[in-house]
Every structure is written in structure tokens, then in C-alpha cells.
Design a protein around this motif. Structure first.
Motif, short mmCIF file in Angstrom:
data_model
loop_
_atom_site.label_atom_id
_atom_site.label_comp_id
_atom_site.label_asym_id
_atom_site.label_seq_id
_atom_site.Cartn_x
_atom_site.Cartn_y
_atom_site.Cartn_z
N PRO A 65 1.00 -2.50 14.19
CA PRO A 65 0.58 -2.36 15.59
C PRO A 65 1.55 -1.51 16.42
N SER A 66 0.97 -0.53 17.09
CA SER A 66 1.77 0.36 17.93
C SER A 66 0.94 0.76 19.14
N GLU A 67 1.61 1.41 20.07
CA GLU A 67 0.93 1.87 21.27
C GLU A 67 1.67 3.08 21.84
N GLN A 69 4.14 -2.06 19.30
CA GLN A 69 3.35 -2.73 20.34
C GLN A 69 4.17 -3.80 21.05
#
Length: 162
Positions: A157-159, A89
Motif C-alpha cells: 500500500p502506497s499513496e 500509505q
């Protein structure tokens, strides 16, 4: 090969220069290594920005997560397709080097820490990019060796850009 021709003379001079250069490197006490040493995982990290002393260290998943939680900028060294499919992220995409440098400089100064990562522990693109960034004046660089593989397995957290 005839040494009396310009091509022969050039080959001779280049050959002699290489022999002298390699030979002098072998006998020097502070010789230039033939292959860059692999970065070892740092025992501890201090992301302070007060000093301008250069830092280039490999970091673990835990250290990467701590830096992420501290708001340190991450740079993804992978190709566009991998970045689009999923990345840490807020990580910047590795574009052309100069474009990436301008993107980083728009966000922060060169003496502020950066984390560079790749796909997995076997990927060398993150180290290559870190050395390129170091050559461009960035002096607080951390290479997250576990990369996207470890980060995504930990469900941090990633996107995606899809």
C-alpha cells in the motif's frame, strides 16, 4: 604561531584538549566509536510498548509489512519531492525535526513503535532521522533499510500527494 598571543594560546589549548581527548578515548575499555556501527537487520522484532527499554533496530521488508499491518506509524525520511511522488500509505512526511516530533506526539506517545524509512538500502537519512528521534525521547524505533524502493517493488500500500 606565537603562543603568547590570545589566538596562539587558544589554538594551543584546543590542540592539547583534542590530543588528550582522543588519547583517552583510545585507551578506554569502553571507548566511543569513531564511526557509528551500521544497523544490522533484526532476526525478530517485538513491538510491545510495555517496556521503556530503548530499541533501535533495522528491519526487513517482511518485518516492515507486518508492522504496517499492525498499524505501526511510518515516517518517511526523504525530501518533500520524493514523498509527494509516492510514499508508504499513511506515512508522515519528514519536515523540520521539531515539527515532525509534534506531529508524531499528536498521534502517539514516545514509547510506541515507529518505523523510519528512506529511498533505498543505500540511503542513510532513515538512520540519521532515527537517531535524532531517539535523542528526542522516542525509544521504539525501527529502520526499514529497504525503504521506498523495496516497498514499491512489492506493490504494498502506497499513496501520492500529487
Amino acid at each position: 604561531m606565537d603562543i603568547r598571543t590570545p589566538i596562539g594560546q587558544a589554538v594551543f589549548l584546543v590542540s592539547i584538549s583534542c590530543i588528550i581527548g582522543f588519547g583517552s578515548n583510545l585507551v578506554k575499555g569502553d571507548a566511543i566509536p569513531w564511526i557509528a556501527p551500521e544497523l544490522e537487520i533484526a532476526d525478530s522484532i517485538m513491538p510491545e510498548t510495555e517496556s521503556n527499554d530503548p530499541v533501535l533496530l533495522a528491519i526487513s521488508l517482511t518485518q516492515a509489512k507486518n508492522l504496517f499491518d499492525d498499524g505501526i506509524l511510518f515516517v518517511d525520511a526523504r525530501d518533500d519531492g520524493y514523498y509527494t511522488a509516492g510514499h508508504i500509505q499513511g506515512a508522515l512526511k519528514n519536515a523540520f525535526l521539531m515539527e515532525l516530533i509534534f506531529s508524531i506526539e499528536a498521534i502517539q506517545e514516545k514509547n510506541v513503535p515507529l518505523v523510519v524509512y528512506c529511498g533505498d538500502p543505500g540511503c542513510g537519512d532513515s538512520e540519521d532521522l532515527a537517531y535524532d528521534l531517539q535523542d528526542s525521547g522516542f525509544n521504539k524505533l525501527y529502520v526499514f533499510k529497504g525503504g521506498w524502493l523495496e516497498w514499491s517493488k512489492a506493490e504494498y500500500p502506497s499513496e501520492t500527494d500529487e
